[in-house]
Design a protein around this motif. Structure first.
Motif, PDB file in Angstrom:
ATOM      1  N   GLY A 176       0.955  -1.339   0.226  1.00  0.00           N
ATOM      2  CA  GLY A 176       0.181   0.026   0.093  1.00  0.00           C
ATOM      3  C   GLY A 176       0.888   1.330   0.069  1.00  0.00           C
ATOM      4  N   GLY A 177       0.579   2.151   0.781  1.00  0.00           N
ATOM      5  CA  GLY A 177       1.142   3.443   1.040  1.00  0.00           C
ATOM      6  C   GLY A 177       2.693   3.475   1.037  1.00  0.00           C
ATOM      7  N   LEU A 178       3.330   2.806   1.843  1.00  0.00           N
ATOM      8  CA  LEU A 178       4.779   2.656   1.702  1.00  0.00           C
ATOM      9  C   LEU A 178       5.537   2.193   0.368  1.00  0.00           C
ATOM     10  CD1 LEU A 178       7.151   1.091   4.447  1.00  0.00           C
ATOM     11  CD2 LEU A 178       7.013  -0.116   2.273  1.00  0.00           C
ATOM     12  N   LEU A 184       5.746 -11.785  -1.914  1.00  0.00           N
ATOM     13  CA  LEU A 184       5.673 -10.581  -1.134  1.00  0.00           C
ATOM     14  C   LEU A 184       4.758 -10.869   0.115  1.00  0.00           C
ATOM     15  CD1 LEU A 184       5.728  -7.352  -0.643  1.00  0.00           C
ATOM     16  CD2 LEU A 184       3.317  -7.353  -1.747  1.00  0.00           C
ATOM     17  N   TYR A 185       5.186 -10.585   1.193  1.00  0.00           N
ATOM     18  CA  TYR A 185       4.458 -10.811   2.651  1.00  0.00           C
ATOM     19  C   TYR A 185       3.269  -9.742   2.495  1.00  0.00           C
ATOM     20  CZ  TYR A 185       7.186 -14.377   4.833  1.00  0.00           C
ATOM     21  OH  TYR A 185       7.560 -15.371   5.301  1.00  0.00           O
ATOM     22  N   PRO A 186       2.071 -10.171   2.599  1.00  0.00           N
ATOM     23  CA  PRO A 186       0.716  -9.385   2.551  1.00  0.00           C
ATOM     24  C   PRO A 186       0.428  -8.731   3.580  1.00  0.00           C
ATOM     25  CG  PRO A 186       0.144 -11.501   2.733  1.00  0.00           C
ATOM     26  CD  PRO A 186       1.497 -11.691   2.717  1.00  0.00           C
ATOM     27  N   ASN A 187       1.306  -8.225   4.577  1.00  0.00           N
ATOM     28  CA  ASN A 187       0.736  -7.613   5.852  1.00  0.00           C
ATOM     29  C   ASN A 187       1.141  -6.223   5.738  1.00  0.00           C
ATOM     30  OD1 ASN A 187       0.107 -10.036   7.160  1.00  0.00           O
ATOM     31  ND2 ASN A 187       2.023 -10.437   7.808  1.00  0.00           N
ATOM     32  N   ASP A 188       0.100  -5.193   6.211  1.00  0.00           N
ATOM     33  CA  ASP A 188       0.419  -3.792   5.917  1.00  0.00           C
ATOM     34  C   ASP A 188       0.256  -3.542   7.200  1.00  0.00           C
ATOM     35  OD1 ASP A 188      -1.366  -1.228   6.085  1.00  0.00           O
ATOM     36  OD2 ASP A 188      -0.021  -1.317   4.031  1.00  0.00           O
ATOM     37  N   ASN A 189       1.225  -3.004   7.899  1.00  0.00           N
ATOM     38  CA  ASN A 189       1.134  -2.482   9.106  1.00  0.00           C
ATOM     39  C   ASN A 189       1.060  -3.565  10.240  1.00  0.00           C
ATOM     40  OD1 ASN A 189       1.516   0.556   9.440  1.00  0.00           O
ATOM     41  ND2 ASN A 189       0.024   0.808   8.072  1.00  0.00           N
ATOM     42  N   LEU A 190       1.407  -4.690  10.115  1.00  0.00           N
ATOM     43  CA  LEU A 190       1.431  -5.698  11.036  1.00  0.00           C
ATOM     44  C   LEU A 190       2.713  -6.677  10.773  1.00  0.00           C
ATOM     45  CD1 LEU A 190      -0.038  -7.333  13.410  1.00  0.00           C
ATOM     46  CD2 LEU A 190      -0.791  -8.824  11.312  1.00  0.00           C
ATOM     47  N   GLU A 191       3.588  -6.666  11.995  1.00  0.00           N
ATOM     48  CA  GLU A 191       4.817  -7.368  11.860  1.00  0.00           C
ATOM     49  C   GLU A 191       4.520  -8.911  12.315  1.00  0.00           C
ATOM     50  OE1 GLU A 191       8.172  -8.240  12.803  1.00  0.00           O
ATOM     51  OE2 GLU A 191       7.445  -9.008  14.911  1.00  0.00           O
ATOM     52  N   GLY A 210      10.040  11.048  10.137  1.00  0.00           N
ATOM     53  CA  GLY A 210       8.701  10.976  10.196  1.00  0.00           C
ATOM     54  C   GLY A 210       8.100  11.228   8.810  1.00  0.00           C
ATOM     55  N   VAL A 211       6.686  11.003   8.441  1.00  0.00           N
ATOM     56  CA  VAL A 211       6.153  11.251   6.993  1.00  0.00           C
ATOM     57  C   VAL A 211       5.271  12.305   7.163  1.00  0.00           C
ATOM     58  CG1 VAL A 211       7.078   8.955   6.104  1.00  0.00           C
ATOM     59  CG2 VAL A 211       4.879   9.151   7.304  1.00  0.00           C
ATOM     60  N   ALA A 212       4.505  12.847   8.143  1.00  0.00           N
ATOM     61  CA  ALA A 212       3.777  14.032   8.260  1.00  0.00           C
ATOM     62  C   ALA A 212       4.159  14.999   9.540  1.00  0.00           C
ATOM     63  CB  ALA A 212       2.632  13.624   8.014  1.00  0.00           C
ATOM     64  N   TYR A 236      -7.645   0.535  12.116  1.00  0.00           N
ATOM     65  CA  TYR A 236      -7.208   1.764  12.494  1.00  0.00           C
ATOM     66  C   TYR A 236      -7.750   2.763  11.469  1.00  0.00           C
ATOM     67  CZ  TYR A 236      -3.255   2.735   9.496  1.00  0.00           C
ATOM     68  OH  TYR A 236      -2.295   3.059   8.488  1.00  0.00           O
ATOM     69  N   LYS A 237      -8.031   2.568   9.965  1.00  0.00           N
ATOM     70  CA  LYS A 237      -8.336   3.456   8.988  1.00  0.00           C
ATOM     71  C   LYS A 237     -10.018   3.542   9.114  1.00  0.00           C
ATOM     72  CE  LYS A 237      -4.636   1.769   6.234  1.00  0.00           C
ATOM     73  NZ  LYS A 237      -3.912   3.033   5.577  1.00  0.00           N
ATOM     74  N   ARG A 238     -10.774   2.638   9.891  1.00  0.00           N
ATOM     75  CA  ARG A 238     -11.980   2.655  10.162  1.00  0.00           C
ATOM     76  C   ARG A 238     -13.068   2.554   9.066  1.00  0.00           C
ATOM     77  NH1 ARG A 238     -12.887   6.987  15.115  1.00  0.00           N
ATOM     78  NH2 ARG A 238     -12.020   8.339  13.338  1.00  0.00           N
ATOM     79  N   GLU A 270      -2.785   7.137  11.578  1.00  0.00           N
ATOM     80  CA  GLU A 270      -2.304   7.096  10.118  1.00  0.00           C
ATOM     81  C   GLU A 270      -1.116   8.056  10.098  1.00  0.00           C
ATOM     82  OE1 GLU A 270      -2.267   5.243   7.433  1.00  0.00           O
ATOM     83  OE2 GLU A 270      -4.255   5.610   6.809  1.00  0.00           O
ATOM     84  N   ALA A 271       0.170   7.476   9.954  1.00  0.00           N
ATOM     85  CA  ALA A 271       1.269   8.242   9.775  1.00  0.00           C
ATOM     86  C   ALA A 271       1.146   9.495   8.915  1.00  0.00           C
ATOM     87  CB  ALA A 271       2.548   7.492   9.333  1.00  0.00           C
ATOM     88  N   SER A 272       0.925   9.205   7.796  1.00  0.00           N
ATOM     89  CA  SER A 272       0.542  10.423   6.751  1.00  0.00           C
ATOM     90  C   SER A 272      -0.516  10.192   5.825  1.00  0.00           C
ATOM     91  CB  SER A 272       1.785  10.413   5.799  1.00  0.00           C
ATOM     92  OG  SER A 272       1.299  11.247   4.734  1.00  0.00           O
ATOM     93  N   GLY A 273      -0.771   9.017   5.109  1.00  0.00           N
ATOM     94  CA  GLY A 273      -1.779   8.935   4.123  1.00  0.00           C
ATOM     95  C   GLY A 273      -1.378   9.674   2.980  1.00  0.00           C
ATOM     96  N   THR A 274      -1.554   8.930   1.684  1.00  0.00           N
ATOM     97  CA  THR A 274      -1.180   9.670   0.481  1.00  0.00           C
ATOM     98  C   THR A 274      -2.158   9.754  -0.646  1.00  0.00           C
ATOM     99  OG1 THR A 274       0.048   7.451  -0.203  1.00  0.00           O
ATOM    100  CG2 THR A 274       1.259   9.338   0.600  1.00  0.00           C
TER     101      THR A 274
END
Ligand code: 26Q
Length: 823
Positions: free
Chosen positions: A123-125, A272-279, A439-441, A560-562, A662-666
């Motif tokens: 996604g975003g990253l 590709l590992y399909p996790n987004d924001n989860l380790e 950071g990104v924002a 968290y993106k709700r 949400e760190a930034s969102g793009t």
């Protein structure tokens, strides 16, 4: 001297057509009589690829010859999307190709659509990394991207009976955009043990391999916009080494296990590992990280050594940016190369290492912070674990000196977490091993300084921490995705220069009052909505009215993106409409709620959310009382090329994360740049978008990030009353209106019983009210369009060009290489 290759540098329609025919008849070994759209795509791509190669070679030669400082962007994800359209536009020959293809009997839109997205990211990253490559090339920076060449990118999403089903994304059948470099290989070692040896009176550590895997380079050309600069993205593919090591096994007659070894080697770059924001601490993921980092560093060091400079000049020649903690082992690997292989003193080596690296953080979510069990690192990378312990020892010694009375500080900042089992904290290692952390924002960069990295600000002082607010490339996200709007803007901004200097958009503002301009603007938005409506009809069978307000939330599905807040709001709207008399309904504004996004395959709650959205759609879309007043659409398989169609068609998009998450969102930037407004929380880059475009042009709602902690505390330890409108929504779900209630009980329980961690109930009322404001504002189309134009005119800040210039100046200390257009 030899003559430069002329044939591949077509400049006009006839030259282009000749190249296409040549590729169809020779490279593809087909005849023009049975040339279908796929063959037309392939041949067109090969024609443009040939053109790029010329510039690519010259760019690389120039960079080698000048030997100035280079940037290396290390990212496990590059979410590139399609390459052909981008290449045609960046080279400036899309019109030529369009005319040529038309003469050969093809529509360029259909040809472009044949290309499979390169979806090597979540996604975003990953998309940020792709935007950065575009900007680096456009701004003529000598820069390389380094990543992994996954055989399978992010899975393809199918929706079956309202549920997400994952299908493998095998995308490498035919990829004209990559060049295998079978001569550029690196042997990467794993496992084994460390032995001490004495050489010339010096004790050195020697890491004896337990397994060797070969990395093979695949290069992808990255063309800049309106410049000959063509940079390189190098992706590593894994292969059995076939060297002496594996031969032994083979020769000793162990054929089966030698084939198994080969399989295992190829597994490293398989998926590709399909996790987004989860380790998740999977051994294969750690293997991927080291494999890619070690191959990239070997390559970078090899290039540096060619110029025969002293090691102390390394940071003057090389800047390495870590895209999140995924490449953090690069810090350890460079220290290992300098100390164990090149024989530098520890302190000298460490100075070089820390001057070289910069680290970008993309999250404050605790579950996303990478940690690896010490035992796993010890097993896979025994020498690296020793080095990590030494780095930690020297770091903690310096902390102890500065804070002699603070034992707890040492425990808190230690790179090794003293838990059961012990863990290596990758973010802390990245901070200690870099000279800058960003950071990104703005909000996000402030949050990391006051929460997760607070102690490190005390230790290093505030200057080590900085902010670089994210940006997006206007080439792909405006010019390519929305050609008609781009053209209209160009007509008011003095041509296409705004694509290279996005602040020039501010010239639009003086035309806001121009009725004809507003009308053309509205027509383009409408045409884009018609195009999306057709896609919706073709893929879901649902007919939507393009005159409705299109309300879009497309992004990875995450609590968290709700998206749950959105769909609860949609249910609330549905119930309100149902409660109205037919006369009252006639006065309502028709709306289409559009969702899209993938859930990580193991993220059960995210999958429940997808199921609820689809279940609500199934009921609402066939309700004759409602008709056009409300449609609920879930778009399957959201990806980059779909985003290019969706963003231009949105009236309002949703960026509604719990404040501070949400760190930034793009995508918020993409939607506004395409003439849509947004509804959002005070989170990430929404805050800076508001500052730029003005409070009257955005619909903000909800609690602020500084209130989140207290609210969460109150949920758990005080009384937690659910918003009454939300309660009605829950009751309706529990009545079975949208299918078996049990399917959705966990989503409701998360709010009612489990502390409502994401503050859905706290923000619900404000969310509903704000949507009413959206409806009212949309009724006044003229004013609405004015808001959109004003917003676009003030979006100049959010170009990734600005972002890259900030990195170059503040973190990398690199300069662009001037180019000669005629060389
Ligand atoms: C980590 C360990 C093991 C497996 C997977 C991962 C992993 C993979 C991907 C962790 C995180 C990601 C992706 C994170 C991401 O996309 N973050 C987003 O980055 C954007 C660019 O900065 C921001 O705009 C978003 O706010 C942020 O969520």
């Amino acid at each position: 001297a030899w003559k430069r290759n002329q044939i591949t540098s077509f400049t006009d329609k006839d030259g282009f057509e000749k190249e296409v025919v040549r590729h169809v008849e020779t490279t593809l070994a087909r005849s023009m009589f049975n040339c279908d759209e796929i063959a037309a795509y392939s041949a067109t791509s090969l024609a443009f690829r040939d053109r790029l190669i010329t510039h690519w070679n010259r760019t690389q030669q120039r960079q080698t010859y000048r030997d100035t400082k280079r940037v290396y962007y290390l990212s496990l994800e590059f979410l590139m999307g399609r390459a052909l359209d981008n290449a045609m536009l960046n080279v400036g020959l899309k019109n030529v190709a369009q005319d040529g293809l038309a003469e050969l009997g093809f529509r360029i839109e259909d040809v472009v659509k044949q290309e499979h997205d390169a979806a090597l990211g979540n996604g975003g990253l990953g998309r940020l990394a792709a935007c950065f490559l575009d900007s680096l090339a456009t701004l003529n920076f000598p820069a390389w991207g380094y990543g992994l060449r996954y055989r399978y990118g992010i899975f393809k999403q199918e929706i079956i009976d309202g549920y997400q089903v994952e299908v493998p994304d095998y995308w490498l059948d035919f990829n004209p955009w990559e060049f295998p470099r079978h001569d550029v290989t690196v042997d990467i070692q794993f496992f084994g043990q460390v032995n001490k040896k004495t050489v010339g009176g010096k004790t050195i550590s020697v890491w004896e391999a337990g397994e060797i895997v070969q990395a093979v380079a695949y290069d992808v050309p990255i063309p800049g916009y309106d410049t000959p600069t063509t940079n390189n993205l190098r992706l590593w593919s894994s292969k059995a080494s076939g060297g002496e090591f594996d031969f032994q096994k083979f020769n000793s007659g162990d054929y089966e296990s030698s084939v198994a070894d080969q399989q295992r080697a190829e597994t490293i770059s398989a998926v590709l590992y399909p996790n987004d924001n989860l380790e998740r601490g999977k051994e294969l993921r750690l293997k991927q990280q080291y494999f890619w980092v070690a191959a990239s560093l070997y390559d970078i060091v090899r290039r540096f050594k060619k110029s025969r400079r002293s090691w102390n000049e390394f940071p003057d020649q090389v800047a390495i940016q870590l895209n999140d903690t995924h490449p953090t082992l690069a810090i350890v690997e460079l220290q290992r190369i300098l100390v164990d292989i090149e024989g530098l003193e520890w302190d000298n080596a460490w100075e070089i290492v820390t001057s070289t690296f910069g680290y970008t953080n993309h999250t404050v979510l605790p579950e996303a912070l990478e940690k690896w069990p010490v035992g796993l690192v010890q097993h896979l990378l025994p020498r690296h674990l020793q080095i990590i312990y030494d780095i930690n020892l020297f770091f903690l010694q310096s902390v102890e000196k500065a804070f002699p009375d603070d034992r707890d500080m040492l425990r808190r900042v230690s790179i090794i977490e003293e838990s059961q089992p012990k863990m290596v904290r990758m973010a802390f290692l990245a901070i200690v091993g870099s000279h800058k952390v960003n950071g990104v924002a703005e909000l996000h960069s402030d949050l990391i300084k006051t929460t997760i990295f607070k102690d490190f600000v005390e230790i290093y002082g505030p200057d080590k921490f900085t902010n670089v607010t994210n940006g997006i490339t206007p080439r792909r996200w405006l010019h390519q995705a929305n050609p008609r709007l781009s053209e209209l803007i160009a007509s008011k901004c003095g041509g296409n220069d705004f694509l290279k200097d996005l602040t020039l958009l501010n010239q639009l503002e003086k035309h806001v009052e121009d009725k004809q301009f507003r009308k053309e603007w509205a027509e383009i938005k409408y045409a884009n909505k018609v195009r999306l409506a057709k896609h919706i009809k073709d893929t879901t069978g649902v007919v939507v009215n393009p005159a409705s307000l299109f309300d879009v939330q497309v992004k990875r599905i995450h609590e968290y993106k709700r998206q749950q807040l959105n769909i609860f709001g949609v249910i609330h709207r549905y119930l309100s409409l149902k409660a109205m008399t037919p006369d009252q309904r006639k006065k309502q504004l028709p709306r289409v709620s559009i969702f899209g996004g993938k859930a990580a395959p193991g993220y059960w709650m995210a999958k429940q959310i997808i199921h609820l959205i689809n279940s609500v759609g199934a009921v609402v879309n066939k309700d004759e009382d409602i008709g056009d007043l409300l449609k609920v659409i879930f778009l399957e398989d959201y990806n980059v090329s779909k985003a290019e169609m969706i963003c231009p068609a949105s009236d309002i998009s949703e960026h509604i994360s719990t404040a501070g998450t949400e760190a930034s969102g793009t995508s918020n930037m993409k939607f506004v740049l395409n003439g849509g407004l947004i509804i959002g929380t005070c989170d990430g880059a929404n805050i800076e978008i508001t500052r730029e475009i003005g409070e009257s042009n955005i619909f903000l709602f909800g609690n602020l990030s500084e209130d989140v902690e207290d609210l969460r505390h109150a949920h758990t330890y005080g009384s937690h009353t659910i918003d009454s409108d939300l309660d009605k929504v829950f009751n309706e779900i529990e009545k079975g209106t949208f299918g078996t209630p049990h399917d959705f009980s966990a989503m409701i329980a998360a709010v009612r019983q489990h502390g409502d961690y994401y503050l859905v109930s706290d923000d619900f009322h404000s969310y509903i009210e704000t949507h009413q404001l959206v409806d009212e504002a949309y009724r006044n189309q003229d004013e609405w369009i004015a808001k959109c134009i004003t917003s676009v005119s003030r979006m100049g800040f959010f170009t990734s060009d600005r972002c890259i210039n900030e990195y170059a100046e503040e973190i990398w200390n690199v300069e662009p290489l001037a180019v000669d257009r005629h060389s």
